[in-house]
Design a protein around this motif. Structure first.
Motif, PDB file in Angstrom:
ATOM      1  N   ALA A  56     -16.467  -1.725   3.637  1.00 40.21           N
ATOM      2  CA  ALA A  56     -16.237  -1.474   2.208  1.00 40.21           C
ATOM      3  C   ALA A  56     -16.476  -0.013   1.852  1.00 40.21           C
ATOM      4  O   ALA A  56     -16.960   0.310   0.767  1.00 40.21           O
ATOM      5  CB  ALA A  56     -17.117  -2.380   1.346  1.00 40.21           C
ATOM      6  N   ARG A  57     -16.109   0.888   2.786  1.00 35.96           N
ATOM      7  CA  ARG A  57     -16.306   2.320   2.565  1.00 35.96           C
ATOM      8  C   ARG A  57     -15.007   3.106   2.725  1.00 35.96           C
ATOM      9  O   ARG A  57     -15.023   4.330   2.826  1.00 35.96           O
ATOM     10  CB  ARG A  57     -17.370   2.855   3.524  1.00 35.96           C
ATOM     11  CG  ARG A  57     -18.734   2.180   3.348  1.00 35.96           C
ATOM     12  CD  ARG A  57     -19.784   2.763   4.269  1.00 35.96           C
ATOM     13  NE  ARG A  57     -20.095   4.160   3.923  1.00 35.96           N
ATOM     14  CZ  ARG A  57     -20.988   4.902   4.582  1.00 35.96           C
ATOM     15  NH1 ARG A  57     -21.634   4.382   5.623  1.00 35.96           N
ATOM     16  NH2 ARG A  57     -21.224   6.144   4.222  1.00 35.96           N
ATOM     17  N   SER A  58     -13.892   2.414   2.774  1.00 34.60           N
ATOM     18  CA  SER A  58     -12.552   3.040   2.802  1.00 34.60           C
ATOM     19  C   SER A  58     -12.339   3.933   4.015  1.00 34.60           C
ATOM     20  O   SER A  58     -11.576   4.898   3.958  1.00 34.60           O
ATOM     21  CB  SER A  58     -12.308   3.833   1.519  1.00 34.60           C
ATOM     22  OG  SER A  58     -12.360   2.997   0.395  1.00 34.60           O
ATOM     23  N   ARG A  59     -12.999   3.625   5.132  1.00 38.13           N
ATOM     24  CA  ARG A  59     -12.751   4.383   6.348  1.00 38.13           C
ATOM     25  C   ARG A  59     -11.334   4.094   6.853  1.00 38.13           C
ATOM     26  O   ARG A  59     -10.887   2.937   6.834  1.00 38.13           O
ATOM     27  CB  ARG A  59     -13.741   4.004   7.441  1.00 38.13           C
ATOM     28  CG  ARG A  59     -15.213   4.090   7.056  1.00 38.13           C
ATOM     29  CD  ARG A  59     -15.667   5.508   6.818  1.00 38.13           C
ATOM     30  NE  ARG A  59     -17.126   5.589   6.761  1.00 38.13           N
ATOM     31  CZ  ARG A  59     -17.795   6.645   6.330  1.00 38.13           C
ATOM     32  NH1 ARG A  59     -17.150   7.710   5.912  1.00 38.13           N
ATOM     33  NH2 ARG A  59     -19.125   6.641   6.324  1.00 38.13           N
TER      34      ARG A  59
ATOM     35  N   GLU B 122      -9.126  -4.748   1.746  1.00 35.86           N
ATOM     36  CA  GLU B 122      -9.141  -3.470   1.040  1.00 35.86           C
ATOM     37  C   GLU B 122     -10.489  -2.808   1.281  1.00 35.86           C
ATOM     38  O   GLU B 122     -11.526  -3.486   1.293  1.00 35.86           O
ATOM     39  CB  GLU B 122      -8.911  -3.675  -0.452  1.00 35.86           C
ATOM     40  CG  GLU B 122      -8.552  -2.401  -1.198  1.00 35.86           C
ATOM     41  CD  GLU B 122      -8.011  -2.706  -2.600  1.00 35.86           C
ATOM     42  OE1 GLU B 122      -8.260  -3.823  -3.096  1.00 35.86           O
ATOM     43  OE2 GLU B 122      -7.331  -1.831  -3.180  1.00 35.86           O
ATOM     44  N   TYR B 123     -10.483  -1.536   1.533  1.00 37.42           N
ATOM     45  CA  TYR B 123     -11.692  -0.725   1.763  1.00 37.42           C
ATOM     46  C   TYR B 123     -12.271  -0.872   3.163  1.00 37.42           C
ATOM     47  O   TYR B 123     -13.254  -0.214   3.486  1.00 37.42           O
ATOM     48  CB  TYR B 123     -12.786  -1.031   0.733  1.00 37.42           C
ATOM     49  CG  TYR B 123     -12.321  -1.023  -0.695  1.00 37.42           C
ATOM     50  CD1 TYR B 123     -11.765   0.118  -1.257  1.00 37.42           C
ATOM     51  CD2 TYR B 123     -12.407  -2.178  -1.472  1.00 37.42           C
ATOM     52  CE1 TYR B 123     -11.318   0.128  -2.575  1.00 37.42           C
ATOM     53  CE2 TYR B 123     -11.965  -2.177  -2.786  1.00 37.42           C
ATOM     54  CZ  TYR B 123     -11.426  -1.020  -3.338  1.00 37.42           C
ATOM     55  OH  TYR B 123     -10.979  -1.020  -4.636  1.00 37.42           O
TER      56      TYR B 123
ATOM     57  N   THR C 269       0.840  -1.198   0.000  1.00 39.20           N
ATOM     58  CA  THR C 269       0.000   0.000   0.000  1.00 39.20           C
ATOM     59  C   THR C 269       0.874   1.245   0.000  1.00 39.20           C
ATOM     60  O   THR C 269       2.007   1.219   0.501  1.00 39.20           O
ATOM     61  CB  THR C 269      -0.940   0.025   1.222  1.00 39.20           C
ATOM     62  OG1 THR C 269      -1.767   1.190   1.159  1.00 39.20           O
ATOM     63  CG2 THR C 269      -0.150   0.055   2.522  1.00 39.20           C
TER      64      THR C 269
ATOM     65  N   GLY D 174      -7.707   4.310   4.212  1.00 35.14           N
ATOM     66  CA  GLY D 174      -8.439   3.654   3.142  1.00 35.14           C
ATOM     67  C   GLY D 174      -8.992   2.296   3.505  1.00 35.14           C
ATOM     68  O   GLY D 174      -9.506   1.587   2.643  1.00 35.14           O
ATOM     69  N   GLY D 175      -8.889   1.916   4.791  1.00 36.26           N
ATOM     70  CA  GLY D 175      -9.362   0.602   5.218  1.00 36.26           C
ATOM     71  C   GLY D 175      -8.416  -0.527   4.874  1.00 36.26           C
ATOM     72  O   GLY D 175      -8.798  -1.703   4.957  1.00 36.26           O
ATOM     73  N   ASP D 176      -7.171  -0.193   4.516  1.00 37.66           N
ATOM     74  CA  ASP D 176      -6.204  -1.232   4.150  1.00 37.66           C
ATOM     75  C   ASP D 176      -5.734  -2.022   5.366  1.00 37.66           C
ATOM     76  O   ASP D 176      -5.423  -1.446   6.418  1.00 37.66           O
ATOM     77  CB  ASP D 176      -4.983  -0.615   3.467  1.00 37.66           C
ATOM     78  CG  ASP D 176      -5.254  -0.241   2.019  1.00 37.66           C
ATOM     79  OD1 ASP D 176      -6.345  -0.561   1.520  1.00 37.66           O
ATOM     80  OD2 ASP D 176      -4.367   0.383   1.398  1.00 37.66           O
TER      81      ASP D 176
END
Length: 396
Positions: A88-91, A83-84, A47, A67-69
């Protein structure tokens, strides 16, 4: 942040076998020169986003970030496993902790996001916004075993603490919200027992609990003038707080002592303790290793990135930070004398496994088959011969 011994995951037949595998320590305080102790910057991070926190799971180091990584260190290097984020909202994910068995990695972050990744089953579960709480969770601590008896502690930017307890049904029961930080942001929480631990707030408050978070007692730090970023709770009388101006604060049960471990007076952003060992990280790619209660060695890595999180482990020590920066150090090495038996095949019958730790020897008899890919601690002197590539152990 949860802390686990380098030996936490060395088990066989349900019994712990303690290894003498350890970390080389520089004898001088200052910038380390020994190549055997140096950290290597990972050239291809999975990342480019900022990583905020790291833990050591039963499968190796895991780090979380923007990014929720969620990224993990496996046998072939680092890769992205989530990921995300769990919604799945990239918080952004700001804090992480790991269960006592190393199988469950919990992480928290923006807009109330909470997730758990089971490294033993590669399963992601979303627990976001419990009790409707959508403030940014800053950190998390967990005690117990994955999926069975976890006791979870979540702290947020509003100074709130939410405790969750795993039920027999598998659900999490949440208790009433408390404010141990007096309303100030709590960037760090850590527990050294199931119901005993500490929090640190941005208003220079450190508080202790011994009843699972129902009652909190302020224990400092009245004279501190800089920001607090993280803390490590080893015992009621052994606590460290990572702070501004290059300071690590040490609590011995009755008083706080500030130790300037960065000569440039740059902030210490993250800290991890494992018994008497400890690691801390800061700005410009710097990593610090605890030598004694008040002495730390500084490592200058080949990056100028700011490190935010650090974790020690049985195989790797890792530091993570801005732009996806990762630095790692192999702990057990490849010299064959680290006390970790290479992968075994077949079975072992009536083999004597002798392990030594702090002049204490433990003998364990292994009867019958055991998992062929399970690392086993041993005394190198117990190896009497090698037959067709297999180790034969006996009394030495």
């Amino acid at each position: 942040m949860s802390h686990h011994s380098r030996r936490s995951f060395l088990t066989v037949a349900g019994a712990s076998l303690l290894s003498t595998a350890g970390l080389g320590v520089s004898s001088e305080v200052g910038t380390a020169q020994s190549s055997g102790d140096e950290f290597t910057v990972v050239e291809e991070s999975p990342t480019t986003k900022t990583l905020f926190s790291a833990v050591t799971s039963s499968e190796g180091p895991v780090a979380v970030g923007a990014g929720g990584d969620v990224v993990a260190r496996g046998a072939n290097g680092w890769s992205k496993i989530v990921e995300y984020g769990p919604q799945a909202r990239s918080r952004p994910l700001r804090g992480a902790a790991v269960t006592d068995d190393g199988n469950g990695v919990w992480f928290v972050g923006g807009s109330g996001v909470i997730g758990e990744y089971r490294v033993d089953t590669d399963t992601l579960t979303n627990y976001s916004a419990p009790k409707g709480k959508t403030s940014t969770w800053e950190d998390v601590a967990v005690v117990g075993h994955a999926g069975t008896d976890e006791r979870l502690y979540f702290v947020n930017g509003s100074g709130e603490l939410l405790v969750g307890v795993r039920q027999e049904s598998g659900a999490i029961r949440y208790e009433e919200v408390l404010k141990p930080g007096g309303g100030s942001t709590i960037p760090g929480i850590d527990f050294h027992g199931r119901k005993a631990g500490h929090v640190a707030s941005t208003s220079q408050l450190v508080a202790a609990t011994s009843d699972g978070g129902m009652e909190w007692n302020r224990i400092g730090i009245d004279f501190a003038g800089g920001a607090f970023y993280d803390l490590a709770s080893v015992a009621a009388d052994d606590v460290n707080v990572a702070g501004g101006d290059g300071i690590v604060y040490r609590y011995d049960g009755s008083r706080w002592t500030p130790h300037v471990i960065d000569g440039d007076r740059q902030a210490i952003r993250g800290i991890d303790r494992d018994g008497g060992d400890g690691l801390a990280v800061g700005t410009d790619g710097k990593i610090y290793e605890r030598q004694s209660a008040g002495e730390w060695t500084r490592f200058q890595t080949a990056t100028d990135a700011q490190f935010n999180g650090v974790a020690s482990g049985p195989n790797f020590d890792v530091a993570v930070g801005n732009t996806g920066a990762i630095a790692e150090r192999t702990v057990d090495g490849d010299d064959g004398d680290d006390g970790i038996l290479p992968i075994l095949g077949g079975s072992a019958t009536d083999s004597l496994v002798t392990t030594t730790l702090d002049s204490t020897t433990t003998d364990s008899i292994l009867d019958g088959d055991f998992e062929p890919e399970f690392p086993v601690a041993y005394d190198p002197d117990a190896v009497v011969e090698v037959v067709e590539g297999k180790w034969v152990l006996g009394e030495s």
